[in-house]
Design an enzyme around this catalytic site. Structure first.
Site, PDB file in Angstrom:
ATOM      1  N   ASP A  47       1.837   0.781   4.063  1.00 34.70           N
ATOM      2  CA  ASP A  47       0.535   0.173   3.781  1.00 34.70           C
ATOM      3  C   ASP A  47       0.426  -0.313   2.343  1.00 34.70           C
ATOM      4  O   ASP A  47      -0.469  -1.095   2.012  1.00 34.70           O
ATOM      5  CB  ASP A  47      -0.574   1.224   3.975  1.00 34.70           C
ATOM      6  CG  ASP A  47      -1.006   1.364   5.414  1.00 34.70           C
ATOM      7  OD1 ASP A  47      -0.902   0.381   6.161  1.00 34.70           O
ATOM      8  OD2 ASP A  47      -1.457   2.462   5.786  1.00 34.70           O
TER       9      ASP A  47
HETATM   10  C1  GLC Z   1      -3.531   4.334   0.955  1.00 35.82           C
HETATM   11  C2  GLC Z   1      -2.411   5.362   1.061  1.00 35.82           C
HETATM   12  C3  GLC Z   1      -1.558   5.136   2.252  1.00 35.82           C
HETATM   13  C4  GLC Z   1      -2.411   4.981   3.470  1.00 35.82           C
HETATM   14  C5  GLC Z   1      -3.506   3.941   3.260  1.00 35.82           C
HETATM   15  C6  GLC Z   1      -4.387   3.924   4.474  1.00 35.82           C
HETATM   16  O1  GLC Z   1      -2.999   3.074   0.744  1.00 35.82           O
HETATM   17  O2  GLC Z   1      -1.586   5.340  -0.072  1.00 35.82           O
HETATM   18  O3  GLC Z   1      -0.669   6.231   2.414  1.00 35.82           O
HETATM   19  O4  GLC Z   1      -1.608   4.582   4.537  1.00 35.82           O
HETATM   20  O5  GLC Z   1      -4.263   4.266   2.129  1.00 35.82           O
HETATM   21  O6  GLC Z   1      -5.547   3.237   4.321  1.00 35.82           O
HETATM   22  C1  GLC Z   2      -0.218   6.622   5.996  1.00 38.68           C
HETATM   23  C2  GLC Z   2      -0.809   5.771   7.092  1.00 38.68           C
HETATM   24  C3  GLC Z   2       0.286   5.106   7.900  1.00 38.68           C
HETATM   25  C4  GLC Z   2       1.235   4.402   6.986  1.00 38.68           C
HETATM   26  C5  GLC Z   2       1.773   5.328   5.916  1.00 38.68           C
HETATM   27  C6  GLC Z   2       2.630   4.625   4.908  1.00 38.68           C
HETATM   28  O1  GLC Z   2       0.447   7.700   6.556  1.00 38.68           O
HETATM   29  O2  GLC Z   2      -1.629   6.535   7.940  1.00 38.68           O
HETATM   30  O3  GLC Z   2      -0.274   4.190   8.815  1.00 38.68           O
HETATM   31  O4  GLC Z   2       2.267   3.880   7.773  1.00 38.68           O
HETATM   32  O5  GLC Z   2       0.696   5.903   5.223  1.00 38.68           O
HETATM   33  O6  GLC Z   2       1.911   3.755   4.102  1.00 38.68           O
END
Ligand code: GLC
Ligand code: GLC
Length: 814
Positions: free
Chosen positions: A487
């Site tokens: 993300d």
């Molecule tokens: C933030 C976190 C990430 C997560 C995302 C979800 O970017 O670092 O881990 O997946 O929020 O909204």
């Molecule tokens: C968090 C989010 C997942 C994402 C991950 C890496 O675990 O829930 O959707 O893939 O972060 O960013």
């Protein structure tokens, strides 16, 4: 250092020291009524939605930490001393403190000044209430006069509003007290027809419902004025902060034990029967009273507890294994499976790190969670798939999240994460492999929840696949969109404004930045879709999917290969990410994990080479980090990934969610030792001995362990609600133990450590019990199988064609 121990025969973790490094929690409830409970009775409860129907109040990030919960106080009415048997909130120096976290229940107890007390907390199946069974024993030689107090703080339903809108909230609180039962009815007079109640099995000698009356001004839960004085005041909340507290007097002879049951519950009345008498403002309690009476009876509470145990026995009984490694057995048989059910029930909503008011259900996350629970809850998996698919957009793209109450996609975190659609194919494929229920593909499913837009689920999968084909970049790799699995790799965002969301901001046209990870995912999902098409008799269609995956594979090998490992992406300038040419972030786990998991580069040795590079550059004793070197400054063209300090989260933290991709990759190149070694490095049970460093619960996975660039290297964060649960379960069960579901039956293909003499397992699959025993007779991974004594070709055990309900499968590995 440890803070407790595993009691595997009872499926419990027993905490023996209350001041664990972080609160160590458990979940109560498995259907509609839920709670989180810490090892010192902290936590809260809610009905279905942790934000909108929050029953009890909890202050996140409080000091001292985890302060507020399901507290009991005992008071010696002679010495006037009082304490809490769960340690918090009074934090006395207790004797024999234990907290037993089990499957859907928690028992916390201790002894203090010769009075032994423990409380069992659980939610009965099919009920919207929780039971606290408090047992008090007088171990003194003399009689004891004890007052027992219970306490909870009600939340004014919407947890977000409850924590912010004080000008209103201080004026809305209302309760009723009838026959010793406290009813919380804030807003019941107008648009709500639900209320909460808190009841006690013994005649009460007092109650309180107004927080300030109970605590006294400028006091807190650790020294309520009423408990200190030994008498509740029968306050009736009118505005301010409604609570529930009961007082019961116990005169205990030496050796005498008494049990008190408290019931905290939620009830909805039909709109037309809200009041009794009808035109009054008094809650109609007729419908709820029988339920309250039932569970205040210890016999019924005990029976409900027994049912809960049986429920978990049967769920966990679907897969049980006995290997030479206790940590594998314990996680697979008990805790990892249990955590998979928690991630299914909670998604990412309520834990100590997810406040229950934020995130909806992730499209990507929910599909992946399915990998871990589909065998335990196939009917609910089916429903989840159809709900998810109905939020898909006509383009084949998806919202990133949807709200479970409305079942609609929401734009809070935007859409256009170009990996999202493929996870639907992977989720559906896992469901088909488990159940063989092909009818799901013909279910009419809407797009974007628009009535009239229904198409068979199968068509949704086709659109998922084509979504990528219609969005290829300059090298023929998939365009990344807002981000892919990571993300925080935001290649079209270029944000320089404080507070702006990296996930919803887009400043670039998105026509250049490409993802090698999505390319690997596309190949994997495309093959799954081809197998599904083939099974439906659509041979030409299947062949065309396969042709696209072959094409993508060669694009990856040409433009996604860096010489020693797979590249991660191309950015908006067309420059490489995850390449030896980069200054930082030269090598990433995701593309190397997913490409090798998908078998890309198996033939020409690239897969083995990439895995070796991961071993060299990314693997540490605490797990495999996301990338190296960590980003030491903010790169506007990369986004959120470079916003975290080195070693945390996506910036070179150990993301336990993606470590299994490497484990699976290692099984694909035949390295059972290394696959299991990687598995063990992040296995929470295997890390129990370093609980002082790891800090999170030793019985469940955390999303992240700090990477080697962080000063806290080895410290876990964000336990419970993470894709880590499903992926680790899937990697160990289906790829290392190799007991794998397939469209044609149960496949047996273990890639286990060389020094394991073998293992045995029981798997209930499509209504048949498979008793599996694997014996090693050589160092390799080739397997010869017999089924009920007869040898079979290949490694897929098809379902019996006769009426056999139990089948013995023997495998010789050589
Ligand atoms: C933030 C976190 C990430 C997560 C995302 C979800 O970017 O670092 O881990 O997946 O929020 O909204
Ligand atoms: C968090 C989010 C997942 C994402 C991950 C890496 O675990 O829930 O959707 O893939 O972060 O960013």
């Amino acid at each position: 250092m440890k803070f407790g121990y595993f009691d595997d025969s009872n499926r419990e973790y027993v905490i023996t020291q209350p001041d664990t490094p972080l609160p160590w929690i458990n979940y109560l409830g498995c259907q509609a009524y839920f709670g989180i409970i810490s090892n010192t009775a902290g936590g809260y409860s809610f009905y279905r939605d942790a934000r909108l129907r929050r029953l009890t109040r909890y202050r996140y990030n409080n000091v001292p930490m985890d302060f507020g919960g399901r507290y009991i106080y005992l008071r010696d009415d002679e010495s006037k001393e009082f304490w809490s048997p769960s340690w918090q909130p009074t934090r006395h120096n207790l004797k024999d403190y234990t907290c037993r976290h089990g499957m859907g229940y928690t028992v916390i107890g201790s002894s203090y000044s010769g009075i032994e007390a423990h409380t069992r907390y659980f939610v009965p199946l099919d009920e919207n209430l929780e039971i606290w069974q408090l047992t008090v024993t007088n171990k003194r030689a003399a009689k004891a006069s004890i007052s027992a107090f219970s306490s909870i703080e009600f939340c004014l339903w919407d947890a977000q509003d409850d924590a912010t809108n004080f000008q209103r909230n201080f004026n809305t609180g209302q309760v009723e007290v009838e026959d010793g039962v406290i009813y919380h009815k804030t807003e019941y007079r107008e648009r709500r027809n639900h209320f909460a109640y808190f009841a006690c099995s013994e005649p009460s000698t007092g109650f309180d419902t107004q927080r300030e009356a109970f605590l006294g001004p400028y006091r807190s839960w650790d020294n309520p004025a009423t408990v200190e004085a030994g008498q509740l005041t029968n306050s009736i909340a009118h505005g301010w902060s409604p609570i529930g507290a009961h007082q019961v007097k116990l005169d205990l002879a030496p050796g005498e034990t008494r049990q008190i049951v408290f019931v905290l519950g939620y009830h909805e009345n039909p709109a037309a029967e809200k009041f009794d008498p009808p035109n009054s403002q008094t809650i109609n309690k007729k419908l709820v009273k029988p339920t309250i009476a039932k569970y205040l009876d210890t016999k019924n509470a005990d029976a409900a507890f027994e049912q809960l145990r049986q429920y978990w026995d049967s769920l966990l009984g679907i897969f049980q294994v006995s290997t030479p490694d206790i940590h594998t057995n314990r996680m697979v048989n008990i805790w990892n499976a249990y955590q998979c059910m928690a991630t299914f029930n909670m998604s990412r909503s309520a834990s100590l790190y997810e406040s229950g008011i934020g995130r909806g259900l992730g499209f990507r996350d929910s599909n992946q969670d399915l990998l871990g629970f589909v065998h335990m809850a196939p009917a609910r998996a089916r429903e989840r798939i159809l709900d998810l698919a109905a939020t898909q957009l006509p383009t084949g793209g998806t919202y990133h999240q949807y709200q479970p109450l409305t079942k609609r996609g929401n734009n809070d975190i935007g859409g256009g994460f170009n990996d999202d659609p493929h996870w639907l194919i992977i989720g559906v494929s896992a469901y088909l492999k488990e159940t063989g229920d092909w009818s799901i593909l013909d279910e009419p499913v809407q797009y974007d929840n628009e009535p009239g837009s229904e198409q068979p689920l199968y068509e949704h999968l086709q659109r998922s696949f084509n979504y990528t084909l219609e969005r290829l970049g300059p090298h023929g790799l998939p365009l990344i969109g807002r981000a892919d699995w990571n993300d925080c790799l935001n290649l079209n965002c270029f944000s320089d404004t404080p507070g702006q969301s990296f996930q919803t901001t887009t400043n670039k046209d998105g026509k250049v930045a490409e993802s090698v990870f999505i390319a690997g995912l596309f190949v994997h999902a495309g093959r799954e879709l081809a197998a599904i098409a083939d099974h439906r008799g659509l041979g030409a269609e299947a062949a065309s999917y396969l042709a696209e995956t072959v094409k993508m594979e060669s694009v990856i090998l040409e433009h996604g290969w860096d010489g020693e490992w797979f590249l991660r992406a191309y950015n908006d300038f067309g420059a490489k990410i995850g390449s030896k040419e980069c200054e930082e972030g030269k090598i990433f786990i995701e593309s190397n994990g997913y490409c090798t998991l998908a078998g890309i580069g198996l033939k020409d040795g690239k897969a083995a080479k990439a895995l070796a590079a991961v071993g060299e550059h990314l693997a540490t004793q605490h797990g495999i980090v996301v990338q190296q070197p960590a980003y030491t400054r903010y790169y506007i063209e990369m986004g959120e990934i470079s916003s975290y300090p080195p070693g945390y989260k996506e910036n070179a933290g150990i993301f336990c969610h993606v470590n299994p991709w490497i484990m699976i990759g290692e099984t694909r190149v035949g390295h059972g030792d290394l696959a299991h070694d990687y598995y063990s490095r992040i296995n929470p049970s295997a890390r129990e001995a370093i609980s002082d460093l790891h800090r999170c619960e030793p019985y469940v996975y955390a999303q992240m362990i700090a990477g080697k660039d962080a000063p806290t290297f080895g410290e876990a964060k964000n336990s419970w609600l993470t894709g880590t649960a499903a992926w680790n379960y899937y990697a160990i069960v289906q790829w290392i133990l190799g007991i794998r579901t397939s469209l044609g039956g149960l496949q047996i293909a273990p890639v286990i450590p060389k020094n394991w003499p073998g293992f045995t397992a029981t798997r209930i699959y499509r209504g048949v019990v498979y008793k599996i025993s694997i014996v090693r007779n050589g160092d390799g991974n080739s397997i010869a199988l017999t089924v009920d004594g007869a040898s079979i070709e290949g490694n897929i055990v098809s379902s019996p064609t006769d009426s056999r309900k139990e089948v013995a499968v023997k495998g010789i590995l050589s």
